[in-house]
Design an enzyme around this catalytic site. Structure first.
Site, PDB file in Angstrom:
ATOM      1  N   HIS A 211       0.808  -1.032  -0.083  1.00  0.00           N
ATOM      2  CA  HIS A 211       0.142  -0.017   0.062  1.00  0.00           C
ATOM      3  C   HIS A 211       0.990   1.277   0.151  1.00  0.00           C
ATOM      4  O   HIS A 211       0.781   2.038   0.915  1.00  0.00           O
ATOM      5  CB  HIS A 211      -0.910  -0.186   1.109  1.00  0.00           C
ATOM      6  CG  HIS A 211      -2.344   0.774   1.355  1.00  0.00           C
ATOM      7  ND1 HIS A 211      -2.300   2.293   1.077  1.00  0.00           N
ATOM      8  CD2 HIS A 211      -3.597   0.513   1.152  1.00  0.00           C
ATOM      9  CE1 HIS A 211      -3.224   2.597   1.052  1.00  0.00           C
ATOM     10  NE2 HIS A 211      -4.185   1.548   0.924  1.00  0.00           N
TER      11      HIS A 211
ATOM     12  N   GLU B  60      -0.432   1.220  -5.575  1.00  0.00           N
ATOM     13  CA  GLU B  60      -0.417  -0.153  -4.833  1.00  0.00           C
ATOM     14  C   GLU B  60      -0.525  -1.405  -5.631  1.00  0.00           C
ATOM     15  O   GLU B  60      -1.543  -1.880  -6.038  1.00  0.00           O
ATOM     16  CB  GLU B  60      -1.500  -0.072  -3.858  1.00  0.00           C
ATOM     17  CG  GLU B  60      -1.850   1.261  -3.225  1.00  0.00           C
ATOM     18  CD  GLU B  60      -3.197   1.173  -2.641  1.00  0.00           C
ATOM     19  OE1 GLU B  60      -3.690   0.317  -2.179  1.00  0.00           O
ATOM     20  OE2 GLU B  60      -3.750   2.321  -2.339  1.00  0.00           O
TER      21      GLU B  60
END
Ligand code: TA6
Length: 290
Positions: free
Chosen positions: A162, A265
């Site tokens: 992330h 991500e």
């Protein structure tokens, strides 16, 4: 190259002044400083970590590179019923295992996730999870490795890095995403749409899961500066920024923070990885400052 470890973090430094700071909590990279290849400038921070991020282990870090495992997003499967969004890897303490490379090319450290009794009580499936982080002159590599130790059961999971890329949102774009099918999580029912833009910006809120993504992306902004992202083992890439209205409601996102990052991500976000008994899986991203 120096590897400094404390009870709570690991810091790697490179002779050119680059550095990476890793919290053992969540194996969260919270800082990566590196010089651009283009200019002879000093190392600059290339990731975004909110000034209001919790770095004490009380909640997942708002920024840097949180590790999402064993699932992405909200709970959708019964075996995850006792877990929280994005799984447990980002909000449990990992263990520093070893220095696995130290050469002129760079320095690598391995962290391992050893599920606590509390995690095992909430998530019964056996797994082994390790993470190798490598710092080179202009590069940061994050490499996840999953083993399925079971002799009988398939281990089904998702994983995602992330990554909060520091960027001036007003000037920055992500390429190449044109023509990709993406899940639009900003619309009711999360419809699938096709990206028509040559360059994707997040001047408006974005929460898009691009499927069958190319694995090579560039976050660029005025003057040709850019961060190149090369991913392997991940078929999707998520582009996210909450924007001001949602960002203001996030207690750990500093005021104006939504203007300072683009989340790019790489991950298995729209699909599940079914790892057969005894097999292994690898997923990695290589970030390069151009
Ligand atoms: O990766 C995008 C996303 O799934 C968004 O939907 C948003 O929830 C974001 O992650 C942040 O999630 P967090 O649990 O860290 O607040």
């Amino acid at each position: 190259m120096p590897v400094n470890t404390t009870d709570s973090k690991v810091v790697l430094t490179h002779p050119n002044g680059s550095s990476v700071e890793i919290l053992l909590y969540g194996a969260t990279i919270i800082s990566w400083k590196a010089p651009s290849k283009l200019d002879a400038g000093p190392p600059a921070e290339r990731l975004y970590t909110s000034a209001k991020a919790f770095l004490d282990g009380s909640k997942p870090v708002r920024g840097g590179i949180p590790v999402v495992f064993p699932f992405f997003g909200p709970v959708t499967r019964p075996e995850h019923a006792q877990l929280s969004q994005h799984g447990f890897a980002r909000n449990e303490v990992w263990k520093f295992d070893s220095v696995v490379l130290d050469s002129e090319a760079g320095v690598s450290v391995r962290l391992v996730f050893e599920p606590s009794a509390a995690v095992q009580a909430k998530f019964a499936a056996p797994f082994k999870l390790s993470y190798v982080i490598t710092l080179a002159a202009h590069q940061l590599t994050s490499h996840l490795h999953v083993d399925n130790p079971s002799e009988t059961n398939t281990f089904t999971f998702q994983a995602l890095l992330h990554t909060y890329i520091r960027a001036n949102v007003a000037l920055s774009t992500v390429t190449p995403l044109k023509g990709l099918t993406y899940i639009n999580k900003l619309k009711p029912g999360f419809p699938e749409e096709v990206e028509e833009r040559e360059a994707v910006d997040v001047r408006e809120p974005a929460d898009y899961v691009y499927k069958s993504a190319p694995g090579e992306y560039e976050v660029s902004w005025g003057g040709g500066l850019a961060i190149e992202i090369k991913a392997s083992g991940f078929n999707d890439v998520v582009i996210w920024n909450p924007g001001k209205e949602s960002g203001q409601k996030m207690s750990d996102l500093e005021d104006g923070g939504w203007d300072l990052f683009i989340c790019v991500e790489p991950g298995a976000a729209s699909y599940w990885i079914d790892l057969p008994p005894g097999k292994s899986w690898d997923g990695q991203q290589v970030l390069t400052v151009i």
